[in-house]
Design an enzyme around this catalytic site. Sequence first.
Site, PDB file in Angstrom:
ATOM      1  N   TYR A 185       0.852  -1.192   0.000  1.00 51.49           N
ATOM      2  CA  TYR A 185       0.000   0.000   0.000  1.00 51.49           C
ATOM      3  C   TYR A 185       0.884   1.237   0.000  1.00 51.49           C
ATOM      4  O   TYR A 185       1.869   1.313   0.733  1.00 51.49           O
ATOM      5  CB  TYR A 185      -0.891   0.018   1.258  1.00 51.49           C
ATOM      6  N   GLU A 230      -3.817   7.289  -3.909  1.00 49.90           N
ATOM      7  CA  GLU A 230      -3.715   5.998  -3.243  1.00 49.90           C
ATOM      8  C   GLU A 230      -3.426   4.901  -4.258  1.00 49.90           C
ATOM      9  O   GLU A 230      -4.153   4.766  -5.244  1.00 49.90           O
ATOM     10  CB  GLU A 230      -5.053   5.728  -2.536  1.00 49.90           C
TER      11      GLU A 230
END
Length: 388
Positions: free
Chosen positions: A108, A196
Amino acid sequence: MNIHEHQAKELLRRYGVPVPAGEVAFTVEEAVAAAERLGFPCVVKAQIHAGGRGKAGGVKLVRDAAAAQAAAKDLLGKTLVTPQTGPTGRVVRRLLVEQGVAIARELYLGMVVDRAAGRVAVMASTEGGVEIEEVATTAPEKILRETIDPVVGLAPYQGRRLAFGLGLAKDQVGQAVSLMTALARCFVESDCSLVELNPLVVLGDGKLLALDAKIGFDDNALFRHPDLRALRDPSEEDPREVEAAKHDLSYIALEGDIGCLVNGAGLAMATMDTVKAAGGMPANFLDVGGGASTEKVAAAFRIILGDPHVKAIFVNIFGGILRCDVLAEGVVQAAREVGLAVPLVVRMEGTNVEQGKQILAASGLDIISAADMADGAQKAVAAARRAA
Ligand code: GDP
Ligand code: MN
């Protein structure tokens, strides 16, 4: 403003962030043609402004043209319900067809504006592919953080620290640092509020690739980016917010049942607090602004009247640059056009207040007048209760 994954990847590609080869498709035929150009296996991904598509069946790995066709047929027009869409879901109107890749690890990487620090924060985690909110609650130690100095930008040592923290091998660290630097440049230059990559993947051959991308922009900076503004997809947005944006109104839909029409952001926030203190819930935040015209006020009033959740309307105006007579004319104009089906409470003070009151009185509209803000809020809450 949010954009689709395929648009986000296009922007990232321009900044040198590695993304899979892919094409957007609006029809089944376009999807099949794209899949054939890209080769198999490839991935057919539903494009909606919400994550969690994988688990909801919105991401399909296909091995031949027939499977690509079946996936596209299934997804286009389908209402996808994910934890991020809410129970009503979102209709899939476009697809991203991408080259399939062999994934070794899912990481991530995200960037957001950290309001407390007043800086852009970089977050990285080995727990990619999972919702980061979940990681933040169950294993917050697994989220690595760096904040970016606005003058220096993301420093190479910060990138290296994150890369080592992600357990990347020595020869991947350079790759990771340039990817993060490119992402940070994109964030600042495009006035993003959120970027993101979930997951950012390590491929079988050790290369890093942004497999998913979500980007949100600061609406107040969009005037500087006509090219980004053009990426807006109104079908993904609240129709009332789209209408409000057309008239340059600051409008945000909320959960309650009291429609609020106010001038000035500070007064609008105070009005919402006062409504809540009186036991009610505002249906919206709406600031018509200082120099609003009759047309703008009418547009604002029409937007509130068009909201089926609204059980009462509270107009709270402090006439300064926006004169009370202009406000009153806007309200009367919109109420005549659309019809006033819910109780209307008006509190007005300031410039031309007497003319404003005369216009409202002469209109024949059934108006509950309030002595001050607290009185108005209480009357609006009581009226909404009676109507509900
Ligand atoms: P989201 O569920 O809306 O966040 O959509 P993502 O783009 O993150 O995709 C969900 C999952 O699909 C990813 O975490 C991957 O595990 C998987 N996926 C997406 N593209 C590929 C691919 O090219 N190859 C493989 N093997 N899996 C993929
Ligand atoms: Mn994802």
